[in-house]
Design a protein around this motif. Sequence first.
Motif, short mmCIF file in Angstrom:
data_model
loop_
_atom_site.label_atom_id
_atom_site.label_comp_id
_atom_site.label_asym_id
_atom_site.label_seq_id
_atom_site.Cartn_x
_atom_site.Cartn_y
_atom_site.Cartn_z
N ASN A 170 0.84 -1.19 0.00
CA ASN A 170 0.00 0.00 0.00
C ASN A 170 0.88 1.25 0.00
O ASN A 170 1.64 1.48 0.94
N LEU A 171 0.76 2.08 -1.04
CA LEU A 171 1.58 3.29 -1.17
C LEU A 171 1.00 4.47 -0.39
O LEU A 171 1.57 5.55 -0.41
N GLN A 172 -0.12 4.24 0.28
CA GLN A 172 -0.77 5.30 1.05
C GLN A 172 -0.40 5.25 2.53
O GLN A 172 -0.81 6.11 3.31
N LYS A 173 0.35 4.24 2.93
CA LYS A 173 0.74 4.09 4.33
C LYS A 173 2.23 3.80 4.40
O LYS A 173 2.77 3.12 3.54
N GLY A 174 2.84 4.29 5.43
CA GLY A 174 4.25 3.98 5.62
C GLY A 174 5.00 5.15 6.21
O GLY A 174 4.45 6.23 6.44
N VAL A 175 6.27 4.94 6.43
CA VAL A 175 7.16 5.94 7.02
C VAL A 175 8.51 5.80 6.34
O VAL A 175 8.96 4.70 6.06
N PHE A 176 9.12 6.94 6.06
CA PHE A 176 10.51 6.89 5.61
C PHE A 176 11.37 7.53 6.69
O PHE A 176 10.91 8.36 7.46
N ALA A 177 12.61 7.12 6.75
CA ALA A 177 13.54 7.66 7.73
C ALA A 177 14.71 8.30 7.00
O ALA A 177 15.19 7.79 6.00
N THR A 178 15.13 9.44 7.51
CA THR A 178 16.27 10.17 6.95
C THR A 178 16.84 11.05 8.06
O THR A 178 16.44 10.94 9.21
N ASN A 179 17.75 11.94 7.71
CA ASN A 179 18.28 12.89 8.70
C ASN A 179 17.21 13.92 9.03
O ASN A 179 16.41 14.28 8.18
N ASP A 180 17.22 14.44 10.25
CA ASP A 180 16.19 15.40 10.65
C ASP A 180 16.17 16.65 9.77
O ASP A 180 15.12 17.15 9.42
N TYR A 181 17.32 17.11 9.34
CA TYR A 181 17.37 18.31 8.50
C TYR A 181 16.84 18.05 7.09
O TYR A 181 16.49 18.98 6.37
N HIS A 182 16.78 16.80 6.69
CA HIS A 182 16.44 16.43 5.32
C HIS A 182 14.97 15.98 5.17
O HIS A 182 14.49 15.80 4.05
N THR A 183 14.27 15.84 6.26
CA THR A 183 12.92 15.28 6.25
C THR A 183 11.95 16.10 5.40
O THR A 183 11.16 15.54 4.64
N PHE A 184 11.99 17.42 5.51
CA PHE A 184 11.06 18.28 4.77
C PHE A 184 11.18 18.08 3.27
O PHE A 184 10.20 17.85 2.56
N ARG A 185 12.40 18.14 2.75
CA ARG A 185 12.60 18.00 1.30
C ARG A 185 12.30 16.58 0.84
O ARG A 185 11.68 16.38 -0.21
N ALA A 186 12.68 15.59 1.62
CA ALA A 186 12.39 14.20 1.27
C ALA A 186 10.88 13.96 1.22
O ALA A 186 10.39 13.24 0.34
N ALA A 187 10.15 14.56 2.14
CA ALA A 187 8.68 14.41 2.14
C ALA A 187 8.08 15.01 0.87
O ALA A 187 7.13 14.47 0.30
N GLY A 188 8.65 16.11 0.40
CA GLY A 188 8.19 16.71 -0.85
C GLY A 188 8.39 15.77 -2.02
O GLY A 188 7.50 15.61 -2.87
N TYR A 189 9.52 15.12 -2.08
CA TYR A 189 9.77 14.16 -3.15
C TYR A 189 8.85 12.94 -3.03
O TYR A 189 8.38 12.41 -4.04
N ALA A 190 8.62 12.48 -1.81
CA ALA A 190 7.72 11.34 -1.62
C ALA A 190 6.34 11.66 -2.18
O ALA A 190 5.76 10.87 -2.93
N ARG A 191 5.82 12.82 -1.84
CA ARG A 191 4.51 13.23 -2.35
C ARG A 191 4.53 13.37 -3.88
O ARG A 191 3.60 12.99 -4.56
N TYR A 192 5.61 13.92 -4.39
CA TYR A 192 5.74 14.17 -5.82
C TYR A 192 5.67 12.87 -6.63
O TYR A 192 5.07 12.83 -7.70
N VAL A 193 6.27 11.80 -6.11
CA VAL A 193 6.25 10.52 -6.83
C VAL A 193 5.02 9.68 -6.52
O VAL A 193 4.83 8.62 -7.11
N GLY A 194 4.17 10.14 -5.60
CA GLY A 194 2.93 9.43 -5.31
C GLY A 194 2.93 8.56 -4.07
O GLY A 194 2.05 7.73 -3.90
N LEU A 195 3.89 8.76 -3.20
CA LEU A 195 3.91 8.04 -1.93
C LEU A 195 3.26 8.93 -0.87
O LEU A 195 3.73 10.03 -0.62
#
Length: 139
Positions: free
Chosen positions: A60-85
């Motif tokens: 299910n691509l609508q549920k889950g969590v990704f882990a990264t560095n705290d400073y990088h979370t905002f930009r990574a979340a943007g990419y996740a949304r952009y690709v449909g996660l």
Amino acid sequence: MLVFSGGQGSDETVPEGLAMKQYALAHGAHVDKCVTEEKSKNTYENMAFSKQILATKQVNLQKGVFATNDYHTFRAAGYARYVGLKIDGIGAKTSRFFIPNAFIREYIALLANHKKEHIIALSLLLLLSIVNFLINNGI
């Protein structure tokens, strides 16, 4: 399902995804729940290639969590949304000595990701400043 995502840089002996998987397995992760993505060269590719793996495994691509560095979370979340996660991020603590470098890097990356918007905004500000100058100086 754990997807460990990251390719191999020129100065790295193994791909980042593989190194993270090996660490997780050594600390109790179940081998049948761990997969690696080893082609990505940047955060966008981390998310896009990981999505492909998850879709292939019918996760299910609508549920889950990704882990990264705290400073990088905002930009990574943007990419996740952009690709449909539709997933949330959690950030790992960054060492104090690295924080200034990390935040400058993220700031520059955000500016670079939105070049057109920033150019338009700066152009409008410049135009308004010129118009204001001309009006105030009776020109």
